[in-house]
Design a protein around this motif. Structure first.
Motif, PDB file in Angstrom:
ATOM      1  N   ALA A 218       0.858  -1.194  -0.080  1.00  0.00           N
ATOM      2  CA  ALA A 218      -0.245   0.250  -0.043  1.00  0.00           C
ATOM      3  C   ALA A 218       0.859   1.255   0.235  1.00  0.00           C
ATOM      4  O   ALA A 218       1.934   1.248   0.246  1.00  0.00           O
ATOM      5  CB  ALA A 218      -0.837   0.064   1.278  1.00  0.00           C
ATOM      6  N   GLY A 219       0.226   2.485  -0.621  1.00  0.00           N
ATOM      7  CA  GLY A 219       0.908   3.551  -0.510  1.00  0.00           C
ATOM      8  C   GLY A 219       0.168   4.681  -1.125  1.00  0.00           C
ATOM      9  O   GLY A 219      -0.701   4.662  -1.836  1.00  0.00           O
ATOM     10  N   THR A 220       1.036   5.809  -1.091  1.00  0.00           N
ATOM     11  CA  THR A 220       0.449   6.977  -1.632  1.00  0.00           C
ATOM     12  C   THR A 220       1.329   7.384  -2.802  1.00  0.00           C
ATOM     13  O   THR A 220       2.628   7.328  -2.699  1.00  0.00           O
ATOM     14  CB  THR A 220       0.273   8.337  -0.832  1.00  0.00           C
ATOM     15  OG1 THR A 220      -0.600   7.936   0.105  1.00  0.00           O
ATOM     16  CG2 THR A 220       0.001   9.494  -1.372  1.00  0.00           C
ATOM     17  N   VAL A 221       0.829   7.725  -4.166  1.00  0.00           N
ATOM     18  CA  VAL A 221       1.639   8.224  -5.377  1.00  0.00           C
ATOM     19  C   VAL A 221       1.266   9.515  -5.448  1.00  0.00           C
ATOM     20  O   VAL A 221       0.050  10.125  -5.809  1.00  0.00           O
ATOM     21  CB  VAL A 221       1.288   6.958  -6.385  1.00  0.00           C
ATOM     22  CG1 VAL A 221       2.299   7.571  -7.695  1.00  0.00           C
ATOM     23  CG2 VAL A 221       1.317   5.782  -6.073  1.00  0.00           C
ATOM     24  N   THR A 222       2.166  10.337  -5.925  1.00  0.00           N
ATOM     25  CA  THR A 222       2.003  11.679  -6.444  1.00  0.00           C
ATOM     26  C   THR A 222       2.806  11.811  -7.563  1.00  0.00           C
ATOM     27  O   THR A 222       3.692  11.383  -8.115  1.00  0.00           O
ATOM     28  CB  THR A 222       2.692  12.596  -5.314  1.00  0.00           C
ATOM     29  OG1 THR A 222       2.143  12.744  -4.151  1.00  0.00           O
ATOM     30  CG2 THR A 222       2.365  14.123  -5.925  1.00  0.00           C
ATOM     31  N   PHE A 223       1.746  12.397  -8.755  1.00  0.00           N
ATOM     32  CA  PHE A 223       2.325  12.825  -9.973  1.00  0.00           C
ATOM     33  C   PHE A 223       2.386  14.126 -10.163  1.00  0.00           C
ATOM     34  O   PHE A 223       1.618  14.958 -10.019  1.00  0.00           O
ATOM     35  CB  PHE A 223       1.323  12.019 -11.076  1.00  0.00           C
ATOM     36  CG  PHE A 223       1.250  10.784 -10.864  1.00  0.00           C
ATOM     37  CD1 PHE A 223       2.210   9.531 -11.499  1.00  0.00           C
ATOM     38  CD2 PHE A 223      -0.003  10.129 -10.293  1.00  0.00           C
ATOM     39  CE1 PHE A 223       1.932   8.589 -11.495  1.00  0.00           C
ATOM     40  CE2 PHE A 223      -0.194   8.716  -9.992  1.00  0.00           C
ATOM     41  CZ  PHE A 223       0.794   7.884 -10.650  1.00  0.00           C
ATOM     42  N   ASP A 224       3.645  14.551 -10.601  1.00  0.00           N
ATOM     43  CA  ASP A 224       4.083  16.112 -10.801  1.00  0.00           C
ATOM     44  C   ASP A 224       4.319  16.257 -12.106  1.00  0.00           C
ATOM     45  O   ASP A 224       5.437  16.364 -12.683  1.00  0.00           O
ATOM     46  CB  ASP A 224       5.175  16.388  -9.690  1.00  0.00           C
ATOM     47  CG  ASP A 224       5.434  17.885  -9.758  1.00  0.00           C
ATOM     48  OD1 ASP A 224       4.617  18.512 -10.551  1.00  0.00           O
ATOM     49  OD2 ASP A 224       6.705  18.301  -9.296  1.00  0.00           O
ATOM     50  N   ARG A 225       3.225  16.545 -12.952  1.00  0.00           N
ATOM     51  CA  ARG A 225       3.616  16.762 -14.452  1.00  0.00           C
ATOM     52  C   ARG A 225       4.127  15.599 -14.978  1.00  0.00           C
ATOM     53  O   ARG A 225       5.228  15.789 -15.894  1.00  0.00           O
ATOM     54  CB  ARG A 225       4.119  18.054 -14.530  1.00  0.00           C
ATOM     55  CG  ARG A 225       3.255  19.296 -14.068  1.00  0.00           C
ATOM     56  CD  ARG A 225       4.109  20.720 -14.118  1.00  0.00           C
ATOM     57  NE  ARG A 225       4.595  20.963 -15.592  1.00  0.00           N
ATOM     58  CZ  ARG A 225       3.817  21.647 -16.555  1.00  0.00           C
ATOM     59  NH1 ARG A 225       2.472  21.776 -16.035  1.00  0.00           N
ATOM     60  NH2 ARG A 225       4.228  21.652 -17.725  1.00  0.00           N
ATOM     61  N   LEU A 226       3.762  14.387 -14.787  1.00  0.00           N
ATOM     62  CA  LEU A 226       4.340  13.313 -15.449  1.00  0.00           C
ATOM     63  C   LEU A 226       4.158  13.364 -17.047  1.00  0.00           C
ATOM     64  O   LEU A 226       2.855  13.048 -17.329  1.00  0.00           O
ATOM     65  CB  LEU A 226       3.934  11.999 -14.755  1.00  0.00           C
ATOM     66  CG  LEU A 226       4.381  10.636 -15.402  1.00  0.00           C
ATOM     67  CD1 LEU A 226       5.621  10.555 -15.329  1.00  0.00           C
ATOM     68  CD2 LEU A 226       3.548   9.526 -15.055  1.00  0.00           C
ATOM     69  N   PRO A 227       4.886  13.216 -18.071  1.00  0.00           N
ATOM     70  CA  PRO A 227       4.507  13.334 -19.225  1.00  0.00           C
ATOM     71  C   PRO A 227       4.061  11.999 -19.753  1.00  0.00           C
ATOM     72  O   PRO A 227       4.574  10.615 -19.317  1.00  0.00           O
ATOM     73  CB  PRO A 227       5.956  13.382 -19.984  1.00  0.00           C
ATOM     74  CG  PRO A 227       6.739  13.817 -19.079  1.00  0.00           C
ATOM     75  CD  PRO A 227       6.340  13.453 -17.545  1.00  0.00           C
ATOM     76  N   VAL A 228       2.694  11.899 -20.486  1.00  0.00           N
ATOM     77  CA  VAL A 228       2.083  10.662 -20.842  1.00  0.00           C
ATOM     78  C   VAL A 228       1.842  10.857 -22.299  1.00  0.00           C
ATOM     79  O   VAL A 228       1.279  11.755 -22.976  1.00  0.00           O
ATOM     80  CB  VAL A 228       0.909  10.436 -20.130  1.00  0.00           C
ATOM     81  CG1 VAL A 228      -0.069   9.438 -20.568  1.00  0.00           C
ATOM     82  CG2 VAL A 228       0.986  10.542 -18.729  1.00  0.00           C
ATOM     83  N   ALA A 229       2.577   9.715 -23.290  1.00  0.00           N
ATOM     84  CA  ALA A 229       2.460   9.616 -24.483  1.00  0.00           C
ATOM     85  C   ALA A 229       1.061   9.014 -24.750  1.00  0.00           C
ATOM     86  O   ALA A 229       0.552   8.348 -24.102  1.00  0.00           O
ATOM     87  CB  ALA A 229       3.612   8.960 -25.024  1.00  0.00           C
TER      88      ALA A 229
END
Length: 430
Positions: A218-229
């Motif tokens: 288990a955990g928390t995930v933070t996305f900071d302007r992750l590039p997604v193609a």
């Protein structure tokens, strides 16, 4: 209870990956891995560490590749084999069983949901990797009051930036890939995205302070302007049940039924270990510090009518739950094989059987894991039978899985379908 070994023996790689779906081989591999996990399960549960070592064992055995949906580029096991393997692992370690269940369900979901720009699903090169989910919040269909907390913002040339923060109960702390549900900031569509947690724009915080399922990653995930193609968008999540094809409507049922197998596996593991402890207690010598008793003051376990009655009731509950779960498993297998030929009525029948499996298995697992605590008393390190086997972990793990699921909702859907022929409502992301 599987007999602990002095030195851990890693499960042998019985077959190469090009024969990964050999149904005659993989049950044996799963049993060997389950024996390996059971040998130190209580100690690992007490430590509550992020399960990097456990995932290494899974990779060594080849289970991430096995537990992918079969099809082009995916040499995974059929539905029955996947359920059997996950249940076997869950009997030894419920947390690892849950981690595998989510991984397997994610692979199926990318095949079942409407495709994104790249209709091939998870790329073939990803199939040996462990997937973790960061799902959108879920509610009953038609309720759009809660916004998605992960956003995809187009930046041109078919590329997006993924931003936001989400907690999830399984897999994210150890996954090789994350499967993320996020809302497009311009179109409002809910898209399924494949993300690499090793990217510098992804931050994962493990969460080990849990009542149960402490080793599920288990955990928390933070996305900071992750590039997604565009090629990382695996599918489109529907707005409501009226826009869902029956085949795509199987996606939430896949995860629900796999977690039922995990729950039932935990109960079966608890009951088997309690049985072995009861058997061993008949012939164990007194502890060195224990005064010698003049005479036996009660019936031996094999003669104790109360003990026999309890084991009879619990074994019957486990067998009954297994029969209902196996029927739902068979029905879902037929639905997956029917693919786009599946009808709305057939999908509804499958949903009712999955709901029944959840209700029966959850009640049986809660009862079994509660009552075995009264059959197996905690032990001290000086006890000739060894250290405390940690039977409380079975109860905690079952409660972690069953508490979020309301049996009243499931029974209401079953009753409405039985009485009026109503189609059970889908639980859809918003």
């Amino acid at each position: 209870m599987r007999t602990p070994r002095k030195a851990r023996r890693r499960p042998a790689r019985t077959t190469p990956h090009d024969h990964i779906a050999d149904d005659t081989v993989w049950p044996r591999v799963a049993q060997e891995l389950a024996d390996d996990l059971a040998a130190d399960a209580p100690a690992r549960d007490r430590a509550g560490k992020t399960p990097f070592d456990e995932v290494a064992r899974l990779r060594e055995a080849g289970l991430p590749g096995l537990l992918t949906a079969p099809g082009p580029g995916g040499p995974g096991a059929d539905w029955h084999t996947a359920c059997r393997v996950i249940r076997e692992i869950a009997a030894a370690d419920g947390s690892i069983g849950e981690l595998l269940a989510h991984h397997c369900a994610l692979s199926w979901a990318t095949r079942l949901l409407p495709p994104g720009p790249d209709p091939s699903g998870i790329p073939a090169g990803e199939h040996g990797l462990l997937a973790g989910a960061v799902e959108p919040p879920r509610t009953e269909s038609g309720d759009t009051s809660r916004p998605a907390d992960l956003a995809l913002t187009p930046v041109g040339d078919g590329t997006y930036h993924l931003t936001g923060r989400r907690f999830f109960a399984s897999g994210v702390a150890v996954a090789d890939r994350l499967v993320v549900g996020a809302r497009c900031a311009t179109s409002g569509d809910l898209l399924v995205v494949l993300a690499d947690p090793a990217h510098p724009a992804v931050f994962t915080e493990p969460y080990a302070d849990r009542v149960g399922q402490r080793l599920a990653g288990a955990g928390t995930v933070t996305f900071d302007r992750l590039p997604v193609a565009a090629g990382q968008i695996l599918g489109v999540l529907p707005y409501d049940e009226h826009t869902v094809a029956p085949y795509a409507g199987l996606a939430p049922l896949v995860l629900r039924l796999l977690l039922v197998h995990v729950t039932l596996g935990i109960a079966e593991g608890a009951l088997a270990e309690a049985r072995d402890v009861s058997r061993a207690s008949r012939c164990a010598p007194p502890a060195p510090t224990e005064p010698k008793r003049a005479a036996h003051t009660g019936p031996a376990p094999e003669e104790d009518p109360y003990l026999l009655l309890v084991y009879g009731e619990l074994a019957t509950a486990a067998h009954s739950a297994a029969a209902v779960v196996d029927r739902a498993t068979e029905a879902l297998a037929h639905g997956l094989l029917a693919a786009h030929d599946l009808g709305v009525g057939e999908r509804s029948d499958i949903a009712v059987l999955v709901a029944a499996a959840e209700t029966v298995a959850h009640r049986a697992a809660t009862d079994i894991t509660t009552r075995v605590l009264g059959l197996v008393a905690p032990r001290s390190p000086a006890d000739p039978l060894g250290a405390d086997p940690g039977f409380d972990r079975f109860w905690r793990n079952v409660r972690a899985l069953t508490a979020p699921v309301s049996p009243d909702h499931r029974l209401r859907d079953i009753g409405d379908h039985y009485l009026h022929g109503t189609h059970p409502r889908l639980t859809l992301p918003v």
